[in-house]
Write a protein that holds these residues in place. Structure first.
Motif: not given
Length: 133
Positions: A59-73, A35-40, A49-52
């Motif tokens: 919102e541009l998003l980035f994660t180093t901990d999988g899709v479930e943990h995107f952070e807004t860049v 599950s991803c908290p964002y509509s992509l 684990n790593t992705g955009w």
């Protein structure tokens, strides 16, 4: 060569089955739902684990901990609801974004950096340069 009506139906069914057969290999059981908290709108995951990502809310998003943990860049403001940002994800640390400016006459291209949050390499073009080179 003249084909009867039943023979034509058989050939059509055979062709449809032949086209669908490769799709059966996509139904492996090793897929898992996340599950991803964002509509992509866009996503690129060079590894598990790593992705955009680019959300439907620009919102541009980035994660180093999988899709479930995107952070807004970066969050992009646009001139109207029908304008949206676009992104090209080069690798796990590099992305380029493009969005029209708020006055809607320039295309702003940025290179956000995943590590330093935002390193601008801004290239501004007038709308007429883009539409009428």
């Amino acid at each position: 060569m003249v084909l009867t009506k039943n023979c034509k139906k058989f050939v059509c069914i055979l062709l449809a089955a032949a086209c669908c057969l490769p799709l059966l290999s996509c139904s492996g059981s090793d897929f898992q739902t996340v599950s991803c908290p964002y509509s992509l709108r866009q996503i690129a995951m060079p590894d598990k684990n790593t992705g955009w990502g680019l959300s439907m809310e620009n919102e541009l998003l980035f994660t180093t901990d999988g899709v479930e943990h995107f952070e807004t860049v970066r969050r992009y403001e646009t001139a109207s609801f029908d304008r949206f940002a676009n992104a090209a994800f080069i690798d796990s640390q590099t992305a380029y974004t493009a969005v029209f400016s708020l006055d809607d006459n320039q295309l702003v291209v940025e290179r956000p950096d995943a590590l330093s949050r935002l390193t601008n390499i801004v290239n501004e073009l007038t709308r007429s340069d883009i539409l009428f080179p």
